[in-house]
Design an enzyme around this catalytic site. Structure first.
Site, PDB file in Angstrom:
ATOM      1  N   GLU A 115      -5.119  -7.406   3.375  1.00  0.00           N
ATOM      2  CA  GLU A 115      -4.133  -6.533   2.732  1.00  0.00           C
ATOM      3  C   GLU A 115      -3.053  -7.381   2.077  1.00  0.00           C
ATOM      4  OE1 GLU A 115      -1.036  -2.809   3.359  1.00  0.00           O
ATOM      5  OE2 GLU A 115      -2.077  -3.600   5.117  1.00  0.00           O
TER       6      GLU A 115
ATOM      7  N   GLU B  74       2.196 -11.281   3.200  1.00  0.00           N
ATOM      8  CA  GLU B  74       3.531 -10.740   2.924  1.00  0.00           C
ATOM      9  C   GLU B  74       4.539 -11.891   2.938  1.00  0.00           C
ATOM     10  OE1 GLU B  74       6.290  -8.902   1.704  1.00  0.00           O
ATOM     11  OE2 GLU B  74       4.836  -7.340   2.267  1.00  0.00           O
TER      12      GLU B  74
ATOM     13  N   ASP C 181       2.456 -16.561  -1.241  1.00  0.00           N
ATOM     14  CA  ASP C 181       1.969 -15.797  -2.383  1.00  0.00           C
ATOM     15  C   ASP C 181       0.495 -15.419  -2.237  1.00  0.00           C
ATOM     16  OD1 ASP C 181       1.323 -16.642  -5.857  1.00  0.00           O
ATOM     17  OD2 ASP C 181       1.689 -14.695  -4.935  1.00  0.00           O
TER      18      ASP C 181
ATOM     19  N   ASP D  49       4.658  -2.764  -6.298  1.00  0.00           N
ATOM     20  CA  ASP D  49       5.751  -2.479  -7.217  1.00  0.00           C
ATOM     21  C   ASP D  49       5.164  -2.090  -8.572  1.00  0.00           C
ATOM     22  OD1 ASP D  49       7.992  -2.526  -8.909  1.00  0.00           O
ATOM     23  OD2 ASP D  49       8.936  -4.123  -7.757  1.00  0.00           O
TER      24      ASP D  49
ATOM     25  N   ASP E 161       2.319   5.739  -5.308  1.00  0.00           N
ATOM     26  CA  ASP E 161       2.984   7.043  -5.344  1.00  0.00           C
ATOM     27  C   ASP E 161       3.575   7.301  -6.728  1.00  0.00           C
ATOM     28  OD1 ASP E 161       4.931   5.093  -5.178  1.00  0.00           O
ATOM     29  OD2 ASP E 161       6.305   6.325  -4.005  1.00  0.00           O
TER      30      ASP E 161
ATOM     31  N   THR F  57       2.149   6.534   6.055  1.00  0.00           N
ATOM     32  CA  THR F  57       3.382   5.835   6.404  1.00  0.00           C
ATOM     33  C   THR F  57       4.565   6.798   6.431  1.00  0.00           C
ATOM     34  OG1 THR F  57       3.930   5.323   4.103  1.00  0.00           O
ATOM     35  CG2 THR F  57       2.501   3.768   5.269  1.00  0.00           C
ATOM     36  N   LYS F  58       5.655   6.353   7.067  1.00  0.00           N
ATOM     37  CA  LYS F  58       6.888   7.121   7.065  1.00  0.00           C
ATOM     38  C   LYS F  58       7.370   7.351   5.637  1.00  0.00           C
ATOM     39  CE  LYS F  58       9.898   5.848  10.087  1.00  0.00           C
ATOM     40  NZ  LYS F  58      10.980   5.089  10.783  1.00  0.00           N
ATOM     41  N   PHE F  59       7.222   6.348   4.794  1.00  0.00           N
ATOM     42  CA  PHE F  59       7.581   6.439   3.384  1.00  0.00           C
ATOM     43  C   PHE F  59       6.774   7.534   2.696  1.00  0.00           C
ATOM     44  CE2 PHE F  59       6.249   5.041  -0.886  1.00  0.00           C
ATOM     45  CZ  PHE F  59       7.467   5.007  -1.538  1.00  0.00           C
ATOM     46  N   GLU F  60       5.470   7.601   3.007  1.00  0.00           N
ATOM     47  CA  GLU F  60       4.601   8.601   2.385  1.00  0.00           C
ATOM     48  C   GLU F  60       4.933  10.002   2.876  1.00  0.00           C
ATOM     49  OE1 GLU F  60      -0.197   9.464   1.771  1.00  0.00           O
ATOM     50  OE2 GLU F  60       0.499   7.635   2.761  1.00  0.00           O
TER      51      GLU F  60
END
Length: 240
Positions: A70, A95, A122, A145, A181, A218-221
Protein backbone atom coordinates in the site's frame (compact mmCIF):
# COMPACT_ATOMS: atom_id res chain seq x y z
CA UNK A 1 1.19 13.23 -3.19
CA UNK A 2 3.82 14.29 -5.69
CA UNK A 3 6.37 17.02 -5.65
CA UNK A 4 7.77 18.32 -8.93
CA UNK A 5 9.38 21.55 -7.82
CA UNK A 6 12.78 22.42 -9.23
CA UNK A 7 15.71 24.21 -7.64
CA UNK A 8 18.50 26.13 -9.37
CA UNK A 9 22.14 25.61 -8.57
CA UNK A 10 23.96 28.19 -6.48
CA UNK A 11 25.72 29.78 -9.47
CA UNK A 12 23.50 31.67 -11.88
CA UNK A 13 25.29 30.66 -15.06
CA UNK A 14 25.09 26.92 -14.49
CA UNK A 15 22.32 24.54 -15.66
CA UNK A 16 19.31 24.09 -13.42
CA UNK A 17 19.06 20.86 -11.45
CA UNK A 18 15.64 19.23 -11.31
CA UNK A 19 14.15 17.26 -8.47
CA UNK A 20 12.51 14.04 -9.52
CA UNK A 21 8.77 13.80 -9.11
CA UNK A 22 8.01 12.13 -5.80
CA UNK A 23 4.98 10.27 -4.51
CA UNK A 24 4.47 12.64 -1.59
CA UNK A 25 4.81 16.08 -0.06
CA UNK A 26 6.49 15.99 3.34
CA UNK A 27 4.19 17.14 6.14
CA UNK A 28 5.14 18.04 9.67
CA UNK A 29 3.14 16.80 12.62
CA UNK A 30 3.22 16.44 16.37
CA UNK A 31 3.97 13.02 17.79
CA UNK A 32 1.78 11.43 20.43
CA UNK A 33 3.26 9.20 23.10
CA UNK A 34 1.95 6.11 21.31
CA UNK A 35 3.32 7.21 17.96
CA UNK A 36 6.74 7.87 19.47
CA UNK A 37 6.65 4.44 21.13
CA UNK A 38 5.87 2.94 17.73
CA UNK A 39 8.90 4.61 16.19
CA UNK A 40 11.24 3.89 19.08
CA UNK A 41 10.32 0.23 19.54
CA UNK A 42 8.83 -0.73 16.20
CA UNK A 43 11.18 0.86 13.69
CA UNK A 44 14.11 -1.51 14.38
CA UNK A 45 11.77 -4.48 14.00
CA UNK A 46 9.43 -3.58 11.16
CA UNK A 47 10.85 -0.73 9.05
CA UNK A 48 12.79 -1.87 6.00
CA UNK A 49 15.74 0.03 4.51
CA UNK A 50 15.81 1.49 1.03
CA UNK A 51 18.22 -0.75 -0.85
CA UNK A 52 19.81 -0.82 -4.29
CA UNK A 53 18.59 -4.34 -4.99
CA UNK A 54 15.16 -5.97 -4.60
CA UNK A 55 14.39 -7.18 -1.10
CA UNK A 56 13.91 -10.89 -0.44
CA UNK A 57 10.45 -10.65 1.10
CA UNK A 58 10.26 -14.42 1.62
CA UNK A 59 13.22 -14.00 3.95
CA UNK A 60 11.81 -10.83 5.52
CA UNK A 61 8.51 -12.50 6.41
CA UNK A 62 9.92 -15.99 6.88
CA UNK A 63 7.52 -17.50 4.36
CA UNK A 64 6.13 -17.24 0.84
CA UNK A 65 2.63 -15.74 0.85
CA UNK A 66 0.44 -13.48 -1.30
CA UNK A 67 1.80 -9.97 -0.97
CA UNK A 68 0.10 -6.56 -0.90
CA UNK A 69 1.84 -3.18 -0.99
CA UNK A 70 0.00 0.00 0.00
CA UNK A 71 1.28 3.43 -1.00
CA UNK A 72 0.49 6.25 1.42
CA UNK A 73 -1.24 4.49 4.32
CA UNK A 74 -1.79 7.72 6.26
CA UNK A 75 -2.31 6.92 9.94
CA UNK A 76 -2.38 3.21 9.13
CA UNK A 77 -5.88 2.29 10.32
CA UNK A 78 -6.93 0.52 7.12
CA UNK A 79 -3.63 -1.28 6.69
CA UNK A 80 -3.69 -2.52 10.27
CA UNK A 81 -7.25 -3.76 9.86
CA UNK A 82 -6.43 -5.61 6.64
CA UNK A 83 -3.30 -7.20 8.09
CA UNK A 84 -5.10 -8.29 11.26
CA UNK A 85 -8.02 -9.73 9.28
CA UNK A 86 -5.77 -11.72 6.91
CA UNK A 87 -2.84 -13.26 8.80
CA UNK A 88 -2.26 -15.59 5.85
CA UNK A 89 -1.28 -12.61 3.67
CA UNK A 90 1.76 -10.33 3.87
CA UNK A 91 1.46 -6.54 3.74
CA UNK A 92 3.99 -3.81 3.02
CA UNK A 93 3.11 -0.18 3.72
CA UNK A 94 4.88 2.92 2.40
CA UNK A 95 4.45 6.29 4.14
CA UNK A 96 6.70 9.27 4.88
CA UNK A 97 4.50 11.04 7.45
CA UNK A 98 6.27 10.25 10.75
CA UNK A 99 3.18 10.39 13.01
CA UNK A 100 1.44 7.99 10.60
CA UNK A 101 4.39 5.61 10.58
CA UNK A 102 4.55 5.79 14.37
CA UNK A 103 0.82 5.15 14.72
CA UNK A 104 0.99 2.12 12.44
CA UNK A 105 4.01 0.67 14.22
CA UNK A 106 2.36 1.20 17.59
CA UNK A 107 -0.62 -0.75 16.28
CA UNK A 108 1.60 -3.54 15.01
CA UNK A 109 3.26 -3.82 18.42
CA UNK A 110 -0.03 -3.64 20.33
CA UNK A 111 -1.73 -6.28 18.18
CA UNK A 112 1.34 -8.47 17.84
CA UNK A 113 1.13 -8.60 14.05
CA UNK A 114 3.80 -10.53 12.17
CA UNK A 115 2.65 -9.99 8.58
CA UNK A 116 3.30 -6.27 8.11
CA UNK A 117 6.44 -4.31 7.21
CA UNK A 118 7.00 -0.63 6.44
CA UNK A 119 9.09 1.65 4.25
CA UNK A 120 9.30 5.26 5.45
CA UNK A 121 10.60 6.75 2.19
CA UNK A 122 9.42 7.67 -1.30
CA UNK A 123 7.17 4.99 -2.76
CA UNK A 124 8.51 5.43 -6.29
CA UNK A 125 12.03 4.70 -5.06
CA UNK A 126 10.74 1.70 -3.12
CA UNK A 127 9.04 0.29 -6.20
CA UNK A 128 12.02 0.89 -8.45
CA UNK A 129 14.74 -0.31 -6.08
CA UNK A 130 13.27 -2.68 -3.49
CA UNK A 131 10.44 -4.58 -5.20
CA UNK A 132 11.26 -7.34 -7.66
CA UNK A 133 9.42 -7.46 -10.97
CA UNK A 134 6.34 -9.71 -11.13
CA UNK A 135 6.27 -10.14 -7.34
CA UNK A 136 3.19 -8.31 -5.98
CA UNK A 137 -0.35 -9.67 -5.84
CA UNK A 138 -1.90 -6.28 -5.11
CA UNK A 139 -0.92 -2.64 -5.00
CA UNK A 140 -3.23 -0.30 -3.08
CA UNK A 141 -3.51 3.45 -3.56
CA UNK A 142 -6.28 4.80 -1.34
CA UNK A 143 -7.22 8.49 -1.31
CA UNK A 144 -4.09 9.98 -2.88
CA UNK A 145 -3.80 13.75 -3.08
CA UNK A 146 -5.87 14.75 -6.16
CA UNK A 147 -4.02 18.05 -6.70
CA UNK A 148 -7.23 19.80 -7.70
CA UNK A 149 -5.81 22.69 -9.73
CA UNK A 150 -5.07 21.96 -13.38
CA UNK A 151 -1.57 23.40 -13.14
CA UNK A 152 -0.79 20.88 -10.38
CA UNK A 153 -2.04 17.79 -12.24
CA UNK A 154 1.56 16.91 -13.14
CA UNK A 155 2.12 16.28 -9.41
CA UNK A 156 -0.46 13.50 -9.28
CA UNK A 157 1.05 10.11 -8.61
CA UNK A 158 -1.23 8.42 -11.16
CA UNK A 159 0.50 9.03 -14.48
CA UNK A 160 1.28 6.76 -17.46
CA UNK A 161 4.81 6.16 -16.13
CA UNK A 162 3.41 5.16 -12.72
CA UNK A 163 0.97 2.72 -14.34
CA UNK A 164 3.84 1.10 -16.24
CA UNK A 165 6.04 0.90 -13.13
CA UNK A 166 3.25 -0.74 -11.13
CA UNK A 167 2.51 -3.19 -13.96
CA UNK A 168 6.15 -4.29 -13.95
CA UNK A 169 5.92 -5.11 -10.22
CA UNK A 170 2.58 -6.94 -10.27
CA UNK A 171 2.27 -10.61 -11.06
CA UNK A 172 0.08 -11.52 -14.02
CA UNK A 173 -3.39 -11.45 -12.47
CA UNK A 174 -2.24 -8.96 -9.84
CA UNK A 175 -4.44 -5.93 -9.19
CA UNK A 176 -3.90 -2.19 -8.85
CA UNK A 177 -6.71 -0.99 -6.57
CA UNK A 178 -7.25 2.76 -6.30
CA UNK A 179 -9.88 4.73 -4.37
CA UNK A 180 -10.69 8.43 -4.22
CA UNK A 181 -13.39 10.64 -2.75
CA UNK A 182 -13.05 13.21 -5.53
CA UNK A 183 -14.98 12.24 -8.67
CA UNK A 184 -12.90 14.30 -11.14
CA UNK A 185 -9.81 12.46 -9.93
CA UNK A 186 -11.58 9.13 -10.37
CA UNK A 187 -12.38 10.15 -13.95
CA UNK A 188 -8.76 11.17 -14.47
CA UNK A 189 -7.41 7.88 -13.07
CA UNK A 190 -9.85 5.97 -15.26
CA UNK A 191 -8.65 7.90 -18.29
CA UNK A 192 -4.99 7.15 -17.53
CA UNK A 193 -5.53 3.48 -16.74
CA UNK A 194 -7.89 2.76 -19.64
CA UNK A 195 -5.10 3.42 -22.14
CA UNK A 196 -2.27 1.93 -20.04
CA UNK A 197 -0.99 -1.22 -21.79
CA UNK A 198 -1.19 -4.59 -20.11
CA UNK A 199 -4.21 -3.91 -17.86
CA UNK A 200 -7.85 -4.96 -17.80
CA UNK A 201 -10.50 -2.96 -15.96
CA UNK A 202 -12.32 -5.31 -13.58
CA UNK A 203 -15.47 -3.20 -13.77
CA UNK A 204 -17.97 -4.84 -16.11
CA UNK A 205 -19.04 -1.48 -17.51
CA UNK A 206 -15.51 -0.16 -17.94
CA UNK A 207 -15.91 2.35 -15.12
CA UNK A 208 -15.56 2.05 -11.35
CA UNK A 209 -16.18 -1.13 -9.38
CA UNK A 210 -18.69 -1.42 -6.51
CA UNK A 211 -17.12 -0.76 -3.14
CA UNK A 212 -14.91 -3.82 -2.44
CA UNK A 213 -15.57 -5.55 0.86
CA UNK A 214 -11.84 -5.98 1.53
CA UNK A 215 -11.21 -2.22 1.68
CA UNK A 216 -11.87 -1.08 5.27
CA UNK A 217 -14.14 1.91 5.80
CA UNK A 218 -12.10 4.70 7.38
CA UNK A 219 -13.27 7.34 9.83
CA UNK A 220 -12.59 9.87 7.07
CA UNK A 221 -14.85 7.93 4.69
CA UNK A 222 -17.67 7.59 7.23
CA UNK A 223 -17.57 11.35 7.79
CA UNK A 224 -17.73 11.91 4.04
CA UNK A 225 -20.71 9.60 3.71
CA UNK A 226 -22.57 11.56 6.39
CA UNK A 227 -21.89 14.71 4.39
CA UNK A 228 -23.10 13.09 1.20
CA UNK A 229 -19.66 12.57 -0.36
CA UNK A 230 -19.05 9.61 -2.64
CA UNK A 231 -16.08 7.27 -2.92
CA UNK A 232 -14.98 5.73 -6.20
CA UNK A 233 -12.99 2.48 -6.43
CA UNK A 234 -11.04 1.40 -9.50
CA UNK A 235 -9.47 -2.03 -10.02
CA UNK A 236 -7.17 -2.83 -12.90
CA UNK A 237 -5.74 -6.32 -13.37
CA UNK A 238 -2.39 -7.03 -15.01
CA UNK A 239 -3.03 -9.26 -18.01
CA UNK A 240 0.46 -9.48 -19.51
Amino acid sequence: MTDSQETPTADEGEPRQHRAIKSFVMRAGRMTEGQQRGLDQGKPLFVLPLTDAPADFDQVFGRSAPRTLEIGFGMGHSLLEMAAASPELDFIGVEVHRPGVGALLNGVLTQGLKNLRVYDCDAIEVLKQCVADNSLDRLLLFFPDPWHKARHHKRRIVQPAFAELVRSKLKVGGVLHMATDWEPYAEYMLEVMSVAPGYRNQAADGGCVPRPAERPVTKFERRGERLGHGVWDLKFEKVD
